[in-house]
Design an enzyme around this catalytic site. Structure first.
Site, PDB file in Angstrom:
ATOM      1  CG  ASP A  45      -1.703   0.714   1.201  1.00 59.85           C
ATOM      2  OD1 ASP A  45      -2.720   0.807   0.494  1.00 59.85           O
ATOM      3  OD2 ASP A  45      -1.795   1.863   2.396  1.00 59.85           O
ATOM      4  CD  GLU A 103      -2.111   2.182  -3.196  1.00 59.46           C
ATOM      5  OE1 GLU A 103      -3.208   3.119  -3.935  1.00 59.46           O
ATOM      6  OE2 GLU A 103      -1.292   2.634  -2.118  1.00 59.46           O
TER       7      GLU A 103
END
Length: 670
Positions: free
Chosen positions: A307, A361
């Site tokens: 993330d 990401e």
């Protein structure tokens, strides 16, 4: 004297940032020492004056079980006989300023269920795995299908009383559903222990602790095990960039910024109310890399979606205009320590798990995110294509009458589609916080909304790159994701939603059986434009190619509600084509504008292809054609005799039909 359970070598590696299995010595471990069964506790608290283990077993009295400092770098340890699995504990830390802190164990394997915050002694070697066949499977992930179903376990499907289903209950229902729907992987929002439900796990406290909301470590192992036995991979969202500020967590762990940067400009993530890890501390590097390996080693997780990589790479990413921004030693905004950590992380993971999935990401133009570190890359093997996602959602939200003015939004991604190993994500972030559901983003009336969404999903399935769809998108929810409720399963009682659900399933299964849609996702060899420039009619046509030369699909996408009869498209081969998929089919909720029977290609150059095909183009639709019977153009010399080469071709031609090879004689040639 250092206890023999901690080798000098391991301690040295920990303080060098190179102990990649630090969870084997840190935290709480059930052990036998001096013929007594108990628990060995070890914690890093460099600036603490003293550390004790406290819990219900000693009335939370820090005087009863003090820990011993075993080196100047701040490792503390003790063995407490008589403790066993399930006992709860914390560390009582006396800071240099005299304050007493009560902290959960950074390496705890299990925790009390919120709102309680104590760590729990847990054994992680009780479970007997049954996924040996899956673990031994060798595959080239780049040339295999990957269609990911992203899931928030707390809202996929609740019990009738509104309570969460357990890992075991989810294993008995969610996995069968995913298998039947044709997905290859489940991606789970973070399952690290976290205090606030509505952070969805992205603000963790227990990095090694599987959240107790849904059950025990062994129950989660059962979930993963059953996924593997069904042939489904498991990906876990992982948050190595920051942590939440709750008092029992990592913030000011020993009274000083231990896990976070001491510089508040570097440490503070004001947007999220969290603190950034100090990527310059070797012990933090050992902690984080060990955590990534822990999930693959102990829980058999197949990969991590990392993330907020952009926030790790750049000090200024996501910062407000009024926030002070840190700079590196060269005056730039790149976090050089975080970049070094990311590269080291990926090298370590692939050293131990060569077939792992490490997905970034990452939303900037940073180059070579999914390229090896030895050529200057960050070392991930996949990157989320955030540019594609943003462009396509912007395009699909437009009224079709305006799309011709923004045609580049559906074609631009093909210019960079092979610069990284991309995943095309339609994730939870796009259907929450007032952004509307995917169906409700679509323009037009009731029918057109569904038609637009079907066309969009078809375009996504045929675009180079692996795929990801967040739960609920498969049945066309009108409401955006409601994280405190479950998916609107009752919509399946309504015809159009049921047909949308069936369409998604059929599209997934079509994707799985067509190698041309995934075998060459990451190379230009798998793609060829037929017509990228028909902006007036908002139609694009292209070819997807498998590794076998004649494994090709002709793809057409029409992003307007107009039907076109006798529409010409260029094709690479002369022969009979058939329509093999059409999102406008009536059983999918479409208008039924399909191409029945065989379509004969004509000997006419079109769209820079040697031949052409006349087809019916359905409205707001995704259509796929395949060559069924190949024909050969016959040439003659000046005397009217066929060339000998053409005679041989006519008399004995091998044609591919699907995956079978059939001998075709003269009588079958036109």
């Amino acid at each position: 004297m250092i206890n023999t359970i901690h080798s000098e070598h391991d301690i040295f590696l920990f303080h060098q940032g190179n102990l990649y299995h630090s969870y084997n010595i840190m935290g709480a471990h059930i052990a036998v020492e001096n013929n007594e069964l108990g628990v060995r506790f070890t914690v890093w608290a460099r600036h603490a004056k003293s550390v004790s283990v406290v819990g219900s077993f000693n009335e939370w009295n820090g005087m009863k079980h003090p820990m011993k400092k075993i080196n100047e770098n701040g490792l503390w340890t003790t063995f407490i006989p008589g403790l066993t699995e399930g006992d709860i504990y914390k560390y009582e830390i006396k800071a240099n300023d005299g304050n007493l802190l009560l902290k959960s164990d950074p390496y705890a394997f299990f925790s009390e269920c919120r709102p309680n915050t104590a760590s729990k002694v847990a054994k992680l070697d009780n479970y007997t795995w049954g996924d040996q066949k899956w673990q031994q499977k060798k595959q080239n992930v780049y040339e295999e299908p990957m269609n990911i179903y992203e899931v928030h376990l707390g809202s996929w499907k609740l019990k009738e009383d509104g309570e969460f289903r357990s890992y075991r209950e989810l294993a008995d229902e969610l996995i069968d559903y995913v298998d039947q729907m044709g997905y290859t992987h489940i991606e789970l929002l973070p399952l690290n222990e976290h205090p606030f439900d509505r952070s969805w796990g992205y603000q963790p406290t227990g990095f090694f602790s599987i959240t107790s909301r849904f059950g025990s470590p062994d129950e989660f192992k059962y979930f993963v095990d059953r996924c593997h036995q069904k042939g489904i991979g498991v990906i876990l969202d992982w948050v190595p960039g920051h942590f939440c500020k709750d008092d029992h967590g990592l913030r000011l762990f020993d009274g000083t910024p231990l896990y976070e940067y001491s510089d508040p400009i570097k440490a503070e993530k004001r947007e999220w109310g969290t603190l950034t890890f100090d990527f310059g501390k070797p012990e933090v590097i050992s902690f984080l890399i060990s955590n990534a390996i822990f999930w693959m080693d102990v829980y058999h997780i197949d990969g991590l979606r990392v993330d907020a990589v952009s926030n790790m790479l750049y000090y200024n990413h996501g910062k407000g205009d009024d926030e002070e921004i840190a700079r590196n030693s060269y005056g730039g905004y790149e976090n050089l320590e975080a970049i070094a950590f990311i590269r080291k992380l990926n090298e370590a993971v692939f050293q131990y798990f060569p077939n792992a999935l490490m997905m970034a990401e990452e939303a900037t133009s940073w180059p070579n995110v999914s390229r090896p570190t030895y050529i200057g890359g960050l070392g991930f093997n996949f990157k989320w294509n955030m540019g594609w996602m943003n462009d396509m959602l912007k395009y699909m939200e437009m009224d079709p009458i305006h799309r011709k003015y923004h045609h580049q939004l559906i074609t631009f991604s093909f210019f960079y589609a092979f610069s990284e190993n991309f995943i095309l994500p339609l994730s939870h972030d796009e259907v929450v916080h007032g952004k509307k559901s995917l169906l409700n983003k679509m323009p037009g009336d009731y029918w057109q909304k569904f038609a637009n969404l079907r066309a969009f999903y078809g375009y996504m399935a045929s675009h180079p790159g692996k795929k990801l769809l967040f739960m609920g998108g498969e049945l066309g929810q009108f409401s955006e994701w409601k994280d405190l409720e479950d998916i609107d399963w009752e919509l399946l009682d309504y015809e159009m939603h049921e047909k949308m659900h069936n369409y998604t399933k059929a599209l997934n299964q079509f994707y799985l059986k067509e190698p041309s849609l995934w075998q060459q996702d990451h190379t230009p060899d798998g793609f060829e434009w037929i017509d990228a420039n028909n902006f007036n009619q908002s139609i694009i046509t292209f070819i997807r190619k498998g590794k076998v030369s004649d494994d090709q699909l002709i793809i057409l996408c029409n992003f307007t509600p107009v039907v076109y009869e006798y529409y010409k498209i260029g094709v690479p081969e002369l022969g009979d084509y058939e329509e093999i998929f059409n999102s406008d089919a009536s059983h999918f909720g479409g208008s039924g504008q399909v191409n029945d029977g065989l379509l004969k290609a004509e000997d006419e150059n079109w769209h820079s292809q040697p031949y052409c095909l006349s087809i019916k183009v359905p409205p707001l639709a995704f259509v796929v054609f395949r060559l069924k019977n190949k024909r050969y153009k016959l040439t003659t010399d000046e005397g009217g005799k066929e060339h000998e080469k053409q005679k041989r071709m006519r008399s004995d031609v091998t044609c591919r039909r699907g995956r079978k090879t059939t001998r075709v004689t003269n009588s079958k040639l036109s």
